[in-house]
Scaffold this active site. Structure first.
Site, PDB file in Angstrom:
ATOM      1  N   THR A  26      -2.122   5.464   1.555  1.00 10.58           N
ATOM      2  CA  THR A  26      -3.114   4.661   1.798  1.00 10.58           C
ATOM      3  C   THR A  26      -2.874   3.662   2.903  1.00 10.58           C
ATOM      4  O   THR A  26      -1.929   3.398   3.379  1.00 10.58           O
ATOM      5  CB  THR A  26      -3.000   3.499   0.308  1.00 10.58           C
ATOM      6  N   LEU A  39       0.890  -1.328  -0.162  1.00  4.48           N
ATOM      7  CA  LEU A  39       0.059  -0.011   0.104  1.00  4.48           C
ATOM      8  C   LEU A  39       0.768   1.307   0.025  1.00  4.48           C
ATOM      9  O   LEU A  39       2.042   1.208   0.830  1.00  4.48           O
ATOM     10  CB  LEU A  39      -0.986  -0.133   1.323  1.00  4.48           C
ATOM     11  N   ASP A  40       0.684   2.131  -0.837  1.00  5.53           N
ATOM     12  CA  ASP A  40       1.514   3.325  -0.734  1.00  5.53           C
ATOM     13  C   ASP A  40       1.423   4.243   0.375  1.00  5.53           C
ATOM     14  O   ASP A  40       0.532   3.938   1.286  1.00  5.53           O
ATOM     15  CB  ASP A  40       1.110   4.238  -2.066  1.00  5.53           C
ATOM     16  N   LEU A  41       2.301   5.221   0.403  1.00  4.71           N
ATOM     17  CA  LEU A  41       2.280   5.983   1.719  1.00  4.71           C
ATOM     18  C   LEU A  41       1.023   6.541   2.159  1.00  4.71           C
ATOM     19  O   LEU A  41       0.754   6.532   3.362  1.00  4.71           O
ATOM     20  CB  LEU A  41       3.350   7.212   1.377  1.00  4.71           C
TER      21      LEU A  41
END
Length: 279
Positions: A120, A116-118
């Site tokens: 999210t 999951l990106d920063l």
């Protein structure tokens, strides 16, 4: 490593053994093997080589202990990731990472099932079993990922239908399996969306393709596992017996994926005739 004098069924595939030992996901290890970073019995390894605990294996300059090559009981946990954490083991900038909050392990390591990106948040799965991680992430398994997403802009039925039918992104064809409206008003509205793959920023890029901006994104389900209010942000827990059974069932039907050949582009998928749904 097998040689001409060994039967072809002796041992298991190198990348599978190392994945099961917790050295990374099978895809990560395949890349290392292809890059010539792994050796077996003094020779550079290649994809498809088979090994046993009696073989001498190095990853770079690090020797793999024979005890690590023996099958160990896998551990699986779920984690409620907050915004602002990176899914990486070390960040040169000193930013917080998800691994700093996980239980400490001896003799193995946690493997993140997807990223999951920063910005999210939400449900993540971690396991010490690299083979299981590979199955959960592989597109052939067709495992659903569900996200709660708040978008800003003018949402029309035409745009929703377009996202379900599919659009062409920079890295190939993509679509939402389902879109369900779930609240909000004005230009900020919430939806629940389902995708089958975990490509980089896929949910955000899909909405951006129809001129809508995502300003909140949270994963609420991965396959049969749901994120509920009992798991606080930044906390983790083990799976229940039923959750573990359901998760293993989700990966048991499909055959073991074969290593992919590198250098080929992604083939597009034909759109399905499906209508976006709303509550």
């Amino acid at each position: 490593m097998k040689n001409k004098s060994q039967p072809t069924d002796l041992g298991e595939r190198l990348q599978k053994v190392l994945a099961n030992a917790g050295f990374g996901s099978r895809r990560e290890l395949e890349r290392q093997i292809e890059a010539g970073e792994v050796s077996v019995n003094g020779k550079t390894a290649k994809l498809g080589d088979r090994v046993t605990p009696e073989d001498t294996i190095y990853i770079g300059r690090t020797k793999v202990g024979a005890w690590r090559l023996k099958k160990q009981e896998a551990q699986i946990i779920i984690y409620n990731k907050p915004e602002g954490e990176l899914v990486t083991r070390d960040d040169p900038g000193g930013r917080p990472t998800v691994f700093s909050r996980l239980p400490k392990l001896v003799g193995s390591r946690w493997i993140a099932v997807g990223r999951l990106d920063l910005n999210t948040s939400g449900l993540m799965i971690f396991t010490t079993d690299g083979e299981l991680a590979n199955k959960l992430m592989h597109p052939s398994q067709q495992i659903e990922r569900e996200y709660a997403v708040r978008v800003n802009g003018e949402v029309t039925s035409e745009k929703l239908q377009q996202l379900v039918n599919g659009v062409e992104l920079d890295d190939g064809f993509a679509r939402f399996e389902d879109i369900v409206e779930s609240g909000g008003e004005g230009r900020n509205r919430w939806f629940h969306v389902v995708i089958m793959e975990g490509r980089n920023r896929e949910v955000r890029r899909l909405w951006e393709s129809v001129d809508l901006k995502v300003n909140r994104l949270k994963r609420v389900r991965f396959g049969p596992l749901f994120l509920d209010s009992s798991l606080a942000v930044g906390r983790h827990r083990e799976l229940t017996e039923q959750e573990l059974s359901d998760l293993l069932m989700a990966t048991s039907a499909a055959p073991e994926p074969e290593p992919k050949k590198r250098g080929r582009g992604r083939k597009g998928k034909p759109p399905r005739n499906k209508t976006a749904s709303r509550r």
